[in-house]
Design a protein around this motif. Structure first.
Motif, PDB file in Angstrom:
ATOM      1  N   PRO A 226     -38.834  12.430 -57.113  1.00  0.00           N
ATOM      2  CA  PRO A 226     -39.871  11.839 -57.968  1.00  0.00           C
ATOM      3  C   PRO A 226     -39.950  10.316 -57.805  1.00  0.00           C
ATOM      4  O   PRO A 226     -38.941   9.625 -57.820  1.00  0.00           O
ATOM      5  CB  PRO A 226     -39.436  12.221 -59.393  1.00  0.00           C
ATOM      6  CG  PRO A 226     -38.031  12.688 -59.283  1.00  0.00           C
ATOM      7  CD  PRO A 226     -37.803  13.135 -57.876  1.00  0.00           C
ATOM      8  N   ALA A 228     -40.929   8.060 -59.752  1.00  0.00           N
ATOM      9  CA  ALA A 228     -40.515   7.261 -60.905  1.00  0.00           C
ATOM     10  C   ALA A 228     -39.042   6.877 -60.827  1.00  0.00           C
ATOM     11  O   ALA A 228     -38.625   5.832 -61.337  1.00  0.00           O
ATOM     12  CB  ALA A 228     -40.784   8.050 -62.186  1.00  0.00           C
ATOM     13  N   GLU A 229     -38.260   7.736 -60.155  1.00  0.00           N
ATOM     14  CA  GLU A 229     -36.819   7.469 -60.101  1.00  0.00           C
ATOM     15  C   GLU A 229     -36.401   6.691 -58.858  1.00  0.00           C
ATOM     16  O   GLU A 229     -35.230   6.356 -58.704  1.00  0.00           O
ATOM     17  CB  GLU A 229     -36.044   8.799 -60.124  1.00  0.00           C
ATOM     18  CG  GLU A 229     -36.136   9.528 -61.448  1.00  0.00           C
ATOM     19  CD  GLU A 229     -35.515  10.917 -61.333  1.00  0.00           C
ATOM     20  OE1 GLU A 229     -34.612  11.094 -60.497  1.00  0.00           O
ATOM     21  OE2 GLU A 229     -35.953  11.813 -62.076  1.00  0.00           O
ATOM     22  N   ALA A 230     -37.386   6.433 -57.972  1.00  0.00           N
ATOM     23  CA  ALA A 230     -37.037   5.862 -56.671  1.00  0.00           C
ATOM     24  C   ALA A 230     -36.340   4.519 -56.809  1.00  0.00           C
ATOM     25  O   ALA A 230     -35.387   4.229 -56.100  1.00  0.00           O
ATOM     26  CB  ALA A 230     -38.288   5.725 -55.810  1.00  0.00           C
ATOM     27  N   SER A 231     -36.812   3.709 -57.741  1.00  0.00           N
ATOM     28  CA  SER A 231     -36.242   2.362 -57.842  1.00  0.00           C
ATOM     29  C   SER A 231     -34.875   2.384 -58.535  1.00  0.00           C
ATOM     30  O   SER A 231     -34.095   1.444 -58.397  1.00  0.00           O
ATOM     31  CB  SER A 231     -37.204   1.452 -58.586  1.00  0.00           C
ATOM     32  OG  SER A 231     -37.658   2.115 -59.743  1.00  0.00           O
ATOM     33  N   GLN A 232     -34.598   3.462 -59.278  1.00  0.00           N
ATOM     34  CA  GLN A 232     -33.304   3.525 -59.958  1.00  0.00           C
ATOM     35  C   GLN A 232     -32.195   3.956 -59.013  1.00  0.00           C
ATOM     36  O   GLN A 232     -31.019   3.841 -59.337  1.00  0.00           O
ATOM     37  CB  GLN A 232     -33.355   4.539 -61.118  1.00  0.00           C
ATOM     38  CG  GLN A 232     -34.363   4.202 -62.172  1.00  0.00           C
ATOM     39  CD  GLN A 232     -34.669   5.417 -63.031  1.00  0.00           C
ATOM     40  OE1 GLN A 232     -33.899   6.361 -63.084  1.00  0.00           O
ATOM     41  NE2 GLN A 232     -35.807   5.393 -63.713  1.00  0.00           N
ATOM     42  N   TYR A 233     -32.625   4.476 -57.857  1.00  0.00           N
ATOM     43  CA  TYR A 233     -31.629   5.031 -56.963  1.00  0.00           C
ATOM     44  C   TYR A 233     -30.912   3.909 -56.227  1.00  0.00           C
ATOM     45  O   TYR A 233     -31.431   3.334 -55.298  1.00  0.00           O
ATOM     46  CB  TYR A 233     -32.287   5.990 -55.979  1.00  0.00           C
ATOM     47  CG  TYR A 233     -31.268   6.754 -55.191  1.00  0.00           C
ATOM     48  CD1 TYR A 233     -30.967   6.400 -53.885  1.00  0.00           C
ATOM     49  CD2 TYR A 233     -30.577   7.798 -55.783  1.00  0.00           C
ATOM     50  CE1 TYR A 233     -30.005   7.085 -53.182  1.00  0.00           C
ATOM     51  CE2 TYR A 233     -29.613   8.485 -55.080  1.00  0.00           C
ATOM     52  CZ  TYR A 233     -29.326   8.128 -53.792  1.00  0.00           C
ATOM     53  OH  TYR A 233     -28.371   8.807 -53.111  1.00  0.00           O
ATOM     54  N   ARG A 243     -43.578   5.332 -51.035  1.00  0.00           N
ATOM     55  CA  ARG A 243     -43.820   5.853 -52.358  1.00  0.00           C
ATOM     56  C   ARG A 243     -45.254   6.351 -52.490  1.00  0.00           C
ATOM     57  O   ARG A 243     -46.202   5.641 -52.168  1.00  0.00           O
ATOM     58  CB  ARG A 243     -43.587   4.731 -53.365  1.00  0.00           C
ATOM     59  CG  ARG A 243     -43.303   5.178 -54.774  1.00  0.00           C
ATOM     60  CD  ARG A 243     -43.312   3.979 -55.687  1.00  0.00           C
ATOM     61  NE  ARG A 243     -42.395   2.935 -55.233  1.00  0.00           N
ATOM     62  CZ  ARG A 243     -41.239   2.658 -55.838  1.00  0.00           C
ATOM     63  NH1 ARG A 243     -40.868   3.323 -56.895  1.00  0.00           N
ATOM     64  NH2 ARG A 243     -40.474   1.696 -55.382  1.00  0.00           N
ATOM     65  N   PRO A 261     -28.633  12.995 -55.714  1.00  0.00           N
ATOM     66  CA  PRO A 261     -28.930  12.989 -57.147  1.00  0.00           C
ATOM     67  C   PRO A 261     -29.737  14.223 -57.543  1.00  0.00           C
ATOM     68  O   PRO A 261     -30.508  14.734 -56.727  1.00  0.00           O
ATOM     69  CB  PRO A 261     -29.735  11.707 -57.346  1.00  0.00           C
ATOM     70  CG  PRO A 261     -30.151  11.268 -55.985  1.00  0.00           C
ATOM     71  CD  PRO A 261     -29.193  11.846 -55.018  1.00  0.00           C
ATOM     72  N   TRP A 264     -33.425  15.571 -56.345  1.00  0.00           N
ATOM     73  CA  TRP A 264     -33.765  14.992 -55.038  1.00  0.00           C
ATOM     74  C   TRP A 264     -33.304  15.912 -53.923  1.00  0.00           C
ATOM     75  O   TRP A 264     -32.362  16.673 -54.076  1.00  0.00           O
ATOM     76  CB  TRP A 264     -33.102  13.624 -54.867  1.00  0.00           C
ATOM     77  CG  TRP A 264     -33.740  12.576 -55.720  1.00  0.00           C
ATOM     78  CD1 TRP A 264     -33.630  12.446 -57.081  1.00  0.00           C
ATOM     79  CD2 TRP A 264     -34.608  11.535 -55.280  1.00  0.00           C
ATOM     80  NE1 TRP A 264     -34.365  11.384 -57.504  1.00  0.00           N
ATOM     81  CE2 TRP A 264     -34.978  10.804 -56.427  1.00  0.00           C
ATOM     82  CE3 TRP A 264     -35.101  11.150 -54.034  1.00  0.00           C
ATOM     83  CZ2 TRP A 264     -35.827   9.709 -56.359  1.00  0.00           C
ATOM     84  CZ3 TRP A 264     -35.937  10.054 -53.966  1.00  0.00           C
ATOM     85  CH2 TRP A 264     -36.307   9.350 -55.131  1.00  0.00           C
TER      86      TRP A 264
END
Lengths: 303, 254
Positions: A226, A228-233, A243, A261, A264
């Motif tokens: 997702p 939305a979670e890409a930058s948190q990874y 993206r 994660p 993913w």
């Protein structure tokens, strides 16, 4: 042994550094590909290594510490430049004769047999041969010197697919025959995966990625999940993110064993995908530990 | 208009095809890999046009790859007409159509090919092709694999890739290297007999009909089959423990 080793190598033309702070070590026994955008300094690096150009800063040695351009270094290196360096008015036989007399070692028998196999007439002028035949003649002249290192600058850029295939087949067969090392620069990414087992990626005059292809591929994974979670990874170093509105592809430095994660998916990457990702992210880098200075023992590759 | 009377061939044919003896001139000249491959390509065209059957094609490709002179290559096309439109009658098959085409010459009975679009790593493609050839009987114990250098020269791939593939085959126990000679097949893979194969083929056709009736198109069928195959392998690839755990789970559910 390293076939090419540089430390802090730099070359300036006027006020422009075409190569800057370049430190690398290419181990022997590989077919190493030098990749990078136009103007990255590939040709300059190769010209420095074969001694056609003198460095502005730093040092470059070849074949286990011989200064580039020294007689001992030149003896073991053959170089075929971008423009297929042949005397167009000389016949193939004259090209062999000339090269034989300008070099200490020249395998006349090999050269004639090879040209015979290729169907290149000895009495034809080089300028009247086809592009593929000219490339093969230049390569034959280079290989007949029995070099321990063959350096090729954009060798196949001008050739049609069949001539390209035959040219690379000749190079690789020579490498298989007597363990000759090869360093070549190329734009043809798709073919590199088959040809090269060592990759050096130059960008803006600096080394961005260097290492064995197998290791590079094993240490990178493409994660899809997702957006939305890409930058948190941030668990593993991120090389490149692509993206969409909902979905993102994140190239990370991770191995098969690293945890993925939840939510993913992890996929292996190919050399072309990996190279493109790094080319798009000139800030990212993947460099091996050693090769900093010449007194540290380079990590010899056992295979 | 002057017509060359030396050749008895009909006009149109002689113009369209320089076949017969003079296709490659200078008969005694040694041939290059490129010429061998070109010859192989032309054989493939003849095969595709139905002028050669599988056995003849395989035999001739083998001879093309081991050809030394142009005369050797020309011999392969001596009885093949290049003018072949679909309407042209086929050449007589079998019998004398492969002069001197006895048992395989020295070297390997197989040739590798590469599919760049498959996404399968090069070394793995080589491994799979050997396994495939073993299953189909093209390779038998004692047969030699192509020499590393020859594979490198014909496919233009990195020598280390071929070495890796051959190491993998050796690790799997399928081949053994003989120093100074090459790599040889030493084991065989379980072969499915032809009647079994026909039965499986039939039942698969039945399944395909059901799948189509259910509304799956070709891509959907491939996707479903691939996913099922992967599940199947994953389940089977697990250790005994995992299988035990899975069955315990099922029992628990039941």
């Amino acid at each position: 042994m390293n076939v090419i080793e540089t430390s802090g190598l730099g070359k300036r033309y006027g006020s422009t550094w075409v190569l800057h702070e370049c430190t690398l070590a290419i181990p022997a026994g590989h077919v190493a590909a030098l990749v990078g955008p136009n103007g990255a300094g590939k040709t300059t690096l190769l010209n420095l290594a074969v001694g056609l150009v003198d460095p502005t800063a730093g040092a470059v040695t070849v074949l286990g510490g011989k200064p580039a351009g020294s007689p001992a270094a030149l003896d073991g290196i053959a170089f075929v430049g971008q423009d297929m360096p042949l005397y167009k008015n000389l016949t193939a036989a004259d090209m062999l004769h000339l090269t034989a007399n300008l070099n200490r070692r020249f395998d006349q028998h090999f050269a004639e047999a090879r040209l015979g196999e290729l169907g290149i007439p000895l009495n034809r002028k080089a300028g009247r041969l086809s592009g593929g035949q000219q490339a093969q003649l230049a390569l034959t002249v280079a290989l007949a010197r029995r070099p321990r290192l063959l350096v090729l600058d954009e060798p196949v850029a001008m050739l049609d697919p069949l001539a390209r295939h035959d040219f690379m087949a000749t190079v690789l067969a020579a490498a298989a025959d007597d363990g000759m090392s090869v360093v070549l620069s190329s734009h043809v990414l798709a073919e590199l995966e088959r040809v090269a087992d060592y990759l050096i990626l130059l960008s803006r005059g600096r080394v961005q990625v260097a290492g064995e292809v197998e290791d590079l591929l094993a240490s990178h994974r493409m994660l899809t999940g997702p957006a939305a979670e890409a930058s948190q990874y941030a668990e593993r170093p991120v090389v490149h993110v692509r993206r969409g509105a909902a979905q993102a592809h994140v190239l990370v430095r991770a191995t098969v064993d690293d945890p993925v994660p939840p939510g993913w998916e992890a996929h292996p990457v190919g050399l072309e995908e990996l190279t493109l990702a790094y080319l798009r992210e000139p800030g990212a880098g993947a460099l091996p530990g050693p090769a900093r200075s010449r007194d540290t023992q380079p990590s010899e590759v056992t295979r | 208009m002057v017509i060359d009377k030396g050749n008895g061939a009909p006009d149109g044919r002689a113009g369209a095809s320089p076949a017969g003896g003079g296709l490659y001139s200078d008969q005694h000249l040694r041939v290059s890999d490129a010429e061998r491959e070109a010859a192989t390509g032309r054989l493939a065209e003849h095969f595709a046009a139905g002028r050669l059957d599988q056995a003849e094609f395989d035999d001739r490709v083998g001879r093309a790859m081991s050809a030394r002179t142009r005369a050797d290559l020309n011999g392969l096309f001596a009885d093949l007409s290049e003018t072949g439109s679909p309407g042209v009658p086929e050449l007589p098959r079998g019998g004398g159509s492969t002069p001197g085409g006895g048992p395989r010459g020295p070297g390997s009975p197989i040739e590798f090919r590469l599919d760049a679009a498959s996404g399968v790593p090069t070394y793995l493609q080589l491994v799979q092709q050997v396994e495939h050839a073993l299953r189909l009987g093209y390779l038998k114990p004692g047969d030699q694999l192509p020499k590393v250098r020859d594979v490198v020269a014909s496919l233009a791939i990195n020598p280390n890739t071929v070495l890796k593939a051959y190491r993998e085959l050796e690790t799997k126990g399928l081949t053994a290297g003989r120093p100074g000679q090459g790599t040889f097949i030493q084991a065989t893979l379980s072969q499915v007999t032809l009647p079994d194969l026909t039965g499986l083929h039939k039942s698969l056709l039945g399944w395909l009909t059901t799948a189509e009736a259910a509304g799956l198109d070709q891509d959907g069928i491939v996707a479903l089959f691939t996913s099922a195959l992967r599940d199947f392998h994953e389940r089977r690839g697990g250790t005994g423990d995992r299988r035990g755990a899975a069955s315990a789970e099922t029992e628990g559910v039941a």
